[in-house]
Structure formats: C-alpha cells, structure tokens
Motif scaffolding. Structure first.
Motif, PDB file in Angstrom:
ATOM      1  N   GLU A  50      55.232  41.373 -29.368  1.00  0.00           N
ATOM      2  CA  GLU A  50      56.109  42.209 -28.546  1.00  0.00           C
ATOM      3  C   GLU A  50      56.530  41.539 -27.240  1.00  0.00           C
ATOM      4  O   GLU A  50      57.466  41.995 -26.592  1.00  0.00           O
ATOM      5  CB  GLU A  50      55.452  43.565 -28.291  1.00  0.00           C
ATOM      6  N   SER A  75      57.982  38.755 -27.219  1.00  0.00           N
ATOM      7  CA  SER A  75      59.213  38.019 -27.538  1.00  0.00           C
ATOM      8  C   SER A  75      60.366  38.905 -28.015  1.00  0.00           C
ATOM      9  O   SER A  75      61.415  38.386 -28.390  1.00  0.00           O
ATOM     10  CB  SER A  75      58.903  36.966 -28.596  1.00  0.00           C
ATOM     11  N   HIS A  76      60.180  40.211 -28.023  1.00  0.00           N
ATOM     12  CA  HIS A  76      61.261  41.106 -28.435  1.00  0.00           C
ATOM     13  C   HIS A  76      61.109  42.461 -27.757  1.00  0.00           C
ATOM     14  O   HIS A  76      60.087  42.755 -27.160  1.00  0.00           O
ATOM     15  CB  HIS A  76      61.315  41.256 -29.965  1.00  0.00           C
ATOM     16  N   ASN A 109      63.797  51.369 -32.120  1.00  0.00           N
ATOM     17  CA  ASN A 109      63.440  50.120 -32.776  1.00  0.00           C
ATOM     18  C   ASN A 109      61.941  49.992 -33.048  1.00  0.00           C
ATOM     19  O   ASN A 109      61.393  48.908 -33.040  1.00  0.00           O
ATOM     20  CB  ASN A 109      63.948  48.927 -31.970  1.00  0.00           C
ATOM     21  N   GLU A 150      59.828  38.708 -36.162  1.00  0.00           N
ATOM     22  CA  GLU A 150      60.985  37.807 -36.255  1.00  0.00           C
ATOM     23  C   GLU A 150      62.281  38.608 -36.354  1.00  0.00           C
ATOM     24  O   GLU A 150      63.278  38.260 -35.718  1.00  0.00           O
ATOM     25  CB  GLU A 150      60.837  36.875 -37.453  1.00  0.00           C
ATOM     26  N   LEU A 171      62.723  41.722 -35.297  1.00  0.00           N
ATOM     27  CA  LEU A 171      62.913  42.395 -34.012  1.00  0.00           C
ATOM     28  C   LEU A 171      63.425  41.413 -32.960  1.00  0.00           C
ATOM     29  O   LEU A 171      64.297  41.755 -32.154  1.00  0.00           O
ATOM     30  CB  LEU A 171      61.620  43.060 -33.565  1.00  0.00           C
ATOM     31  N   ARG A 172      62.898  40.197 -32.979  1.00  0.00           N
ATOM     32  CA  ARG A 172      63.323  39.167 -32.025  1.00  0.00           C
ATOM     33  C   ARG A 172      64.809  38.833 -32.217  1.00  0.00           C
ATOM     34  O   ARG A 172      65.543  38.654 -31.260  1.00  0.00           O
ATOM     35  CB  ARG A 172      62.455  37.920 -32.211  1.00  0.00           C
ATOM     36  N   GLU A 173      65.232  38.779 -33.474  1.00  0.00           N
ATOM     37  CA  GLU A 173      66.629  38.466 -33.768  1.00  0.00           C
ATOM     38  C   GLU A 173      67.574  39.561 -33.263  1.00  0.00           C
ATOM     39  O   GLU A 173      68.633  39.273 -32.714  1.00  0.00           O
ATOM     40  CB  GLU A 173      66.809  38.290 -35.279  1.00  0.00           C
ATOM     41  N   PRO A 212      66.230  40.945 -28.748  1.00  0.00           N
ATOM     42  CA  PRO A 212      65.554  39.909 -27.955  1.00  0.00           C
ATOM     43  C   PRO A 212      64.983  40.489 -26.667  1.00  0.00           C
ATOM     44  O   PRO A 212      65.501  41.471 -26.133  1.00  0.00           O
ATOM     45  CB  PRO A 212      66.647  38.889 -27.683  1.00  0.00           C
ATOM     46  N   SER A 213      63.932  39.868 -26.216  1.00  0.00           N
ATOM     47  CA  SER A 213      63.228  40.355 -25.032  1.00  0.00           C
ATOM     48  C   SER A 213      64.048  40.142 -23.770  1.00  0.00           C
ATOM     49  O   SER A 213      64.609  39.085 -23.540  1.00  0.00           O
ATOM     50  CB  SER A 213      61.893  39.619 -24.896  1.00  0.00           C
ATOM     51  N   GLN A 217      61.414  44.862 -20.252  1.00  0.00           N
ATOM     52  CA  GLN A 217      60.301  44.964 -21.181  1.00  0.00           C
ATOM     53  C   GLN A 217      59.266  45.994 -20.727  1.00  0.00           C
ATOM     54  O   GLN A 217      58.763  45.938 -19.621  1.00  0.00           O
ATOM     55  CB  GLN A 217      59.623  43.611 -21.360  1.00  0.00           C
TER      56      GLN A 217
END
Length: 166
Positions: free
Chosen positions: A37, A39-40, A83, A142, A144-146, A149-150, A155
């Motif tokens: 989490e 990173s996204h 999300n 991955e 969620l990151r796409e 993005p964080s 955050q």
C-alpha cells in the motif's frame, strides 16, 4: 445438497486454519499489505475462513457469495476512491476469491483477478499458504499501482492491514 462438501466444511476447524496461518504468517501477511500500500492508493484486505456455517452449506452457498458478504462486513467497499480489494480464502473448498470495489473493478477485468486466484490456489495445493497469500497481495498491488499510483501527499490508510481469520 452436496453431502461431501457439508462434511468437509463441518470437519474443517479453526485450529487447522491456525496451523496454516500461525501468528508469524499473519504478521508477514500484514507487513506485505503495508508494504504494497506504500506504492499505491488502494486498500487490500485478506480474510480466511475454515468452513461455512451449516445453514450456508444447506443453502449450498458458493465461496464467491460468501466472499461478497465478507467484503461488505469488513467495509472494504468503504474507501474514498472505491478501490478496496478483498482476497478471501475458504479453506474447506480450497477456493480463493477476489472481490474488488467498483473503482478498481472497472479497470481490471475479472479474468485478471481469476488468474491471481488460480495462482494462489496452486501455491496452496503445494502447502505454501503464507507465500501464496503474499504473492497474491503483490499481484493485486501491481494492478492497484497501475491504476491508483501513490500520491504521498494524499496517502492515508483507510482500512486496517491486519488479516482476518473468520
């Protein structure tokens, strides 16, 4: 009514679930969620259940339906950007289900979630429960990151990262 399934679920005890996921595994899973989490902007929850209750079994409730109930009970739907993602394991059926909120589900097709589920089930069939869950968390992360993005300034951890044993 599937008598074999009913017996399998009734025989599945919480102690077996605790053997599959000892305290050290739960800590590792929680840390994997926390790490992901960073990173996204999404939210990941993991829940495992040994078996269904008798009434659910008599109604022949599928794991997917139960996962949707757990998604709601844990409030995974309650995120600002819709999300949240639940990874749900029903041990008695050796079935993994991923339930994603509409914000991420619109961007990631059901086929991709299913692929992650099947990969996790493959690891579980080899007795690799902790590493299978962590690999699933990384794969969900991955996606969620796409799509989310964080943004460090935005955050915020909206849901606890602690795994749930039902």
């Amino acid at each position: 009514m599937n008598l074999a399934r009913i017996l399998r679920h009734l025989a599945a005890g919480r102690m077996a679930l605790r053997r599959l996921f000892p305290a050290s595994a739960l800590v590792a899973i929680e840390q994997a969620i926390e790490s992901s989490e960073v990173s996204h902007g999404g939210e990941i929850r993991f829940a495992a259940e040994s078996g269904l209750q008798l009434l659910s079994l008599l109604k022949d409730q599928p794991a997917r339906e139960r996962a949707i109930e757990v998604f709601s009970q844990l409030g995974v739907w309650d995120t600002e950007h819709n999300n949240g993602v639940l990874i749900y394991l029903l041990v008695a059926d050796r079935d993994v289900e991923i339930v994603a909120d509409r914000g991420i589900n619109m961007k990631v097709g059901r086929e991709k979630w299913e692929l992650i589920c099947r990969e996790m089930e493959g690891a579980f069939s080899q007795g690799k429960f902790e590493s299978g869950v962590i690999a699933g968390i990384r794969a969900v992360g991955e996606h969620l990151r796409e799509h989310f993005p964080s943004e460090q300034s935005e955050q915020q951890n909206e849901l606890t990262d602690r795994p749930v044993i039902l």
